[in-house]
Design a protein around this motif. Sequence first.
Motif, PDB file in Angstrom:
ATOM      1  N   GLN A 128       0.799  -1.213   0.000  1.00 53.50           N
ATOM      2  CA  GLN A 128       0.000   0.000   0.000  1.00 53.50           C
ATOM      3  C   GLN A 128       0.839   1.274   0.000  1.00 53.50           C
ATOM      4  O   GLN A 128       0.443   2.306  -0.548  1.00 53.50           O
ATOM      5  CB  GLN A 128      -0.945  -0.001   1.200  1.00 53.50           C
ATOM      6  N   PHE A 129       2.021   1.202   0.623  1.00 53.66           N
ATOM      7  CA  PHE A 129       2.900   2.376   0.715  1.00 53.66           C
ATOM      8  C   PHE A 129       4.314   2.001   0.253  1.00 53.66           C
ATOM      9  O   PHE A 129       5.252   1.987   1.057  1.00 53.66           O
ATOM     10  CB  PHE A 129       2.942   2.901   2.149  1.00 53.66           C
ATOM     11  N   PRO A 130       4.488   1.715  -1.034  1.00 52.15           N
ATOM     12  CA  PRO A 130       5.791   1.212  -1.516  1.00 52.15           C
ATOM     13  C   PRO A 130       6.928   2.213  -1.421  1.00 52.15           C
ATOM     14  O   PRO A 130       8.100   1.814  -1.401  1.00 52.15           O
ATOM     15  CB  PRO A 130       5.509   0.832  -2.970  1.00 52.15           C
ATOM     16  N   GLU A 131       6.634   3.496  -1.336  1.00 47.27           N
ATOM     17  CA  GLU A 131       7.683   4.510  -1.313  1.00 47.27           C
ATOM     18  C   GLU A 131       8.017   4.984   0.101  1.00 47.27           C
ATOM     19  O   GLU A 131       8.823   5.901   0.271  1.00 47.27           O
ATOM     20  CB  GLU A 131       7.254   5.717  -2.158  1.00 47.27           C
ATOM     21  N   ALA A 132       7.414   4.372   1.101  1.00 49.34           N
ATOM     22  CA  ALA A 132       7.623   4.808   2.484  1.00 49.34           C
ATOM     23  C   ALA A 132       8.815   4.089   3.118  1.00 49.34           C
ATOM     24  O   ALA A 132       9.267   3.035   2.657  1.00 49.34           O
ATOM     25  CB  ALA A 132       6.369   4.552   3.315  1.00 49.34           C
ATOM     26  N   TYR A 133       9.301   4.684   4.191  1.00 54.41           N
ATOM     27  CA  TYR A 133      10.267   4.038   5.081  1.00 54.41           C
ATOM     28  C   TYR A 133       9.442   3.322   6.144  1.00 54.41           C
ATOM     29  O   TYR A 133       8.702   3.963   6.894  1.00 54.41           O
ATOM     30  CB  TYR A 133      11.182   5.068   5.734  1.00 54.41           C
ATOM     31  N   HIS A 134       9.582   1.992   6.204  1.00 50.52           N
ATOM     32  CA  HIS A 134       8.750   1.210   7.107  1.00 50.52           C
ATOM     33  C   HIS A 134       9.545   0.728   8.320  1.00 50.52           C
ATOM     34  O   HIS A 134      10.667   0.227   8.183  1.00 50.52           O
ATOM     35  CB  HIS A 134       8.154   0.012   6.376  1.00 50.52           C
ATOM     36  N   VAL A 135       8.945   0.877   9.481  1.00 47.45           N
ATOM     37  CA  VAL A 135       9.507   0.358  10.722  1.00 47.45           C
ATOM     38  C   VAL A 135       8.533  -0.680  11.267  1.00 47.45           C
ATOM     39  O   VAL A 135       7.309  -0.475  11.232  1.00 47.45           O
ATOM     40  CB  VAL A 135       9.720   1.481  11.755  1.00 47.45           C
ATOM     41  N   THR A 136       9.062  -1.792  11.761  1.00 51.84           N
ATOM     42  CA  THR A 136       8.223  -2.862  12.298  1.00 51.84           C
ATOM     43  C   THR A 136       8.293  -2.900  13.822  1.00 51.84           C
ATOM     44  O   THR A 136       9.319  -2.602  14.423  1.00 51.84           O
ATOM     45  CB  THR A 136       8.657  -4.224  11.741  1.00 51.84           C
ATOM     46  N   ALA A 137       7.159  -3.281  14.418  1.00 51.16           N
ATOM     47  CA  ALA A 137       7.057  -3.418  15.870  1.00 51.16           C
ATOM     48  C   ALA A 137       6.178  -4.622  16.185  1.00 51.16           C
ATOM     49  O   ALA A 137       5.433  -5.105  15.318  1.00 51.16           O
ATOM     50  CB  ALA A 137       6.466  -2.149  16.484  1.00 51.16           C
ATOM     51  N   ASP A 138       6.245  -5.102  17.409  1.00 50.26           N
ATOM     52  CA  ASP A 138       5.373  -6.175  17.882  1.00 50.26           C
ATOM     53  C   ASP A 138       4.260  -5.597  18.744  1.00 50.26           C
ATOM     54  O   ASP A 138       4.327  -4.446  19.189  1.00 50.26           O
ATOM     55  CB  ASP A 138       6.167  -7.215  18.664  1.00 50.26           C
ATOM     56  N   ASP A 139       3.260  -6.418  19.028  1.00 47.56           N
ATOM     57  CA  ASP A 139       2.070  -5.930  19.724  1.00 47.56           C
ATOM     58  C   ASP A 139       2.083  -6.138  21.233  1.00 47.56           C
ATOM     59  O   ASP A 139       1.118  -5.776  21.915  1.00 47.56           O
ATOM     60  CB  ASP A 139       0.814  -6.581  19.142  1.00 47.56           C
ATOM     61  N   ASP A 140       3.150  -6.697  21.766  1.00 49.45           N
ATOM     62  CA  ASP A 140       3.162  -7.005  23.204  1.00 49.45           C
ATOM     63  C   ASP A 140       4.351  -6.380  23.934  1.00 49.45           C
ATOM     64  O   ASP A 140       4.701  -6.808  25.039  1.00 49.45           O
ATOM     65  CB  ASP A 140       3.175  -8.522  23.419  1.00 49.45           C
ATOM     66  N   ILE A 141       4.957  -5.372  23.336  1.00 49.15           N
ATOM     67  CA  ILE A 141       6.188  -4.781  23.878  1.00 49.15           C
ATOM     68  C   ILE A 141       5.946  -3.337  24.300  1.00 49.15           C
ATOM     69  O   ILE A 141       5.204  -2.608  23.636  1.00 49.15           O
ATOM     70  CB  ILE A 141       7.321  -4.853  22.844  1.00 49.15           C
ATOM     71  N   TYR A 142       6.588  -2.930  25.387  1.00 51.30           N
ATOM     72  CA  TYR A 142       6.636  -1.524  25.775  1.00 51.30           C
ATOM     73  C   TYR A 142       7.829  -0.892  25.072  1.00 51.30           C
ATOM     74  O   TYR A 142       8.974  -1.293  25.279  1.00 51.30           O
ATOM     75  CB  TYR A 142       6.790  -1.381  27.291  1.00 51.30           C
ATOM     76  N   TYR A 143       7.560   0.106  24.240  1.00 45.25           N
ATOM     77  CA  TYR A 143       8.620   0.787  23.509  1.00 45.25           C
ATOM     78  C   TYR A 143       8.971   2.083  24.237  1.00 45.25           C
ATOM     79  O   TYR A 143       8.133   2.979  24.374  1.00 45.25           O
ATOM     80  CB  TYR A 143       8.184   1.059  22.066  1.00 45.25           C
ATOM     81  N   ARG A 144      10.191   2.144  24.728  1.00 44.43           N
ATOM     82  CA  ARG A 144      10.659   3.343  25.411  1.00 44.43           C
ATOM     83  C   ARG A 144      10.546   4.552  24.483  1.00 44.43           C
ATOM     84  O   ARG A 144      10.604   4.413  23.263  1.00 44.43           O
ATOM     85  CB  ARG A 144      12.111   3.147  25.861  1.00 44.43           C
ATOM     86  N   ASN A 145      10.450   5.749  25.055  1.00 47.94           N
ATOM     87  CA  ASN A 145      10.254   6.967  24.265  1.00 47.94           C
ATOM     88  C   ASN A 145      11.332   7.201  23.216  1.00 47.94           C
ATOM     89  O   ASN A 145      11.081   7.854  22.197  1.00 47.94           O
ATOM     90  CB  ASN A 145      10.200   8.202  25.165  1.00 47.94           C
ATOM     91  N   ASP A 146      12.531   6.696  23.460  1.00 49.08           N
ATOM     92  CA  ASP A 146      13.635   6.935  22.525  1.00 49.08           C
ATOM     93  C   ASP A 146      13.827   5.799  21.535  1.00 49.08           C
ATOM     94  O   ASP A 146      14.805   5.787  20.785  1.00 49.08           O
ATOM     95  CB  ASP A 146      14.933   7.181  23.305  1.00 49.08           C
ATOM     96  N   TRP A 147      12.911   4.855  21.518  1.00 51.12           N
ATOM     97  CA  TRP A 147      13.047   3.662  20.663  1.00 51.12           C
ATOM     98  C   TRP A 147      13.199   4.024  19.191  1.00 51.12           C
ATOM     99  O   TRP A 147      14.153   3.607  18.526  1.00 51.12           O
ATOM    100  CB  TRP A 147      11.827   2.758  20.868  1.00 51.12           C
ATOM    101  N   LEU A 148      12.286   4.829  18.672  1.00 48.50           N
ATOM    102  CA  LEU A 148      12.334   5.168  17.254  1.00 48.50           C
ATOM    103  C   LEU A 148      13.526   6.069  16.943  1.00 48.50           C
ATOM    104  O   LEU A 148      14.185   5.906  15.915  1.00 48.50           O
ATOM    105  CB  LEU A 148      11.023   5.851  16.839  1.00 48.50           C
ATOM    106  N   ALA A 149      13.818   7.002  17.832  1.00 50.03           N
ATOM    107  CA  ALA A 149      14.976   7.885  17.631  1.00 50.03           C
ATOM    108  C   ALA A 149      16.263   7.073  17.594  1.00 50.03           C
ATOM    109  O   ALA A 149      17.157   7.334  16.771  1.00 50.03           O
ATOM    110  CB  ALA A 149      15.037   8.929  18.743  1.00 50.03           C
ATOM    111  N   GLU A 150      16.377   6.093  18.473  1.00 52.03           N
ATOM    112  CA  GLU A 150      17.570   5.252  18.522  1.00 52.03           C
ATOM    113  C   GLU A 150      17.722   4.449  17.234  1.00 52.03           C
ATOM    114  O   GLU A 150      18.832   4.308  16.696  1.00 52.03           O
ATOM    115  CB  GLU A 150      17.491   4.319  19.733  1.00 52.03           C
ATOM    116  N   LEU A 151      16.615   3.952  16.717  1.00 48.97           N
ATOM    117  CA  LEU A 151      16.661   3.191  15.479  1.00 48.97           C
ATOM    118  C   LEU A 151      17.064   4.079  14.303  1.00 48.97           C
ATOM    119  O   LEU A 151      17.965   3.733  13.522  1.00 48.97           O
ATOM    120  CB  LEU A 151      15.295   2.557  15.215  1.00 48.97           C
ATOM    121  N   LEU A 152      16.442   5.234  14.187  1.00 47.65           N
ATOM    122  CA  LEU A 152      16.734   6.137  13.068  1.00 47.65           C
ATOM    123  C   LEU A 152      18.155   6.687  13.116  1.00 47.65           C
ATOM    124  O   LEU A 152      18.755   6.973  12.081  1.00 47.65           O
ATOM    125  CB  LEU A 152      15.733   7.289  13.050  1.00 47.65           C
TER     126      LEU A 152
END
Length: 293
Positions: A128-152
């Motif tokens: 549906q979004f072939p030109e996007a940057y995709h990040v994957t996550a699971d449904d049972d995890i607590y993601y710390r506030n800096d999770w996405l920043a750390e990945l990027l």
Amino acid sequence: MSVLSALKRHVQRKFKSLGGIPLQYTAESVLAKQWAKRATLNQQSHKLAGQLIVNLTSYPPRFNTLHLTLKSLLLQHVVADKVVLWLYQPDYQLLPAEVLALEQQGLTIKLVEQDIKSYKKLIPALLQFPEAYHVTADDDIYYRNDWLAELLAGYQGGEREIVCLRAHYITLDELSNLQPYRFWQAKTEHRGPDNRLFFTSGAGALFPPGALHQDVTDVAKFSRLSPHGDDIWLYWMATLNNCAIHRTGSNKKLIVWKNSKAVTLWQINKQPDSGNDFQITNMVREYGLPEMS
């Protein structure tokens, strides 16, 4: 690996695991306080060249804690353009009110007609979004506030580059054949880039547009070759497309919600006729062994 190196790795893993124990018991209360103050949260935009989408999927046994994971994704210091929950259409009517209410707070819910299990967290998004940057996550995890920043922060800007926060290191025998999955170095400290870094997508992985081989969305193929192992499939699709794989971040302990319902996927993946090694063998027969040093 020498005995000393193995011991050092074991101590490192134990130390980080112990360091995360307090948060395991306080994550829900920490999240509640952060959510109550979300209007004052200092969030920043990402600097990617295209749309950034965080994707996950779920199913009814996990719905009781799903709202907690979703809130943690919506509270990230770096804001994604979309946080998308991909659901099998019949499951939508079973969603609790706590999840539905999050559509007013930035969550997008998209329904799919075919239940492709854990593959729902990325395959529909790629279509549906072939030109996007995709990040994957699971449904049972607590993601710390800096999770996405750390990945990027680990992304170096390449088109064929996959960044992950957690990976296992593939081990080879003396003939350079893959060793069984249980002998791989779990939660490795290796950073790469290295084709032997087997990323675990639920802990957080970034897929730039076009990073994966064109077969990645072939439902018939992944359902036949690796029906219970989306990470196995995605790893092969990355290496087939000559992606550089590297790990970033500090390998923090994953915080799983205490009340999240247990699933049996780990039991399936231990079975000799359906588990990880069986699926890996299927992938080697179909696509060959990735080039490894």
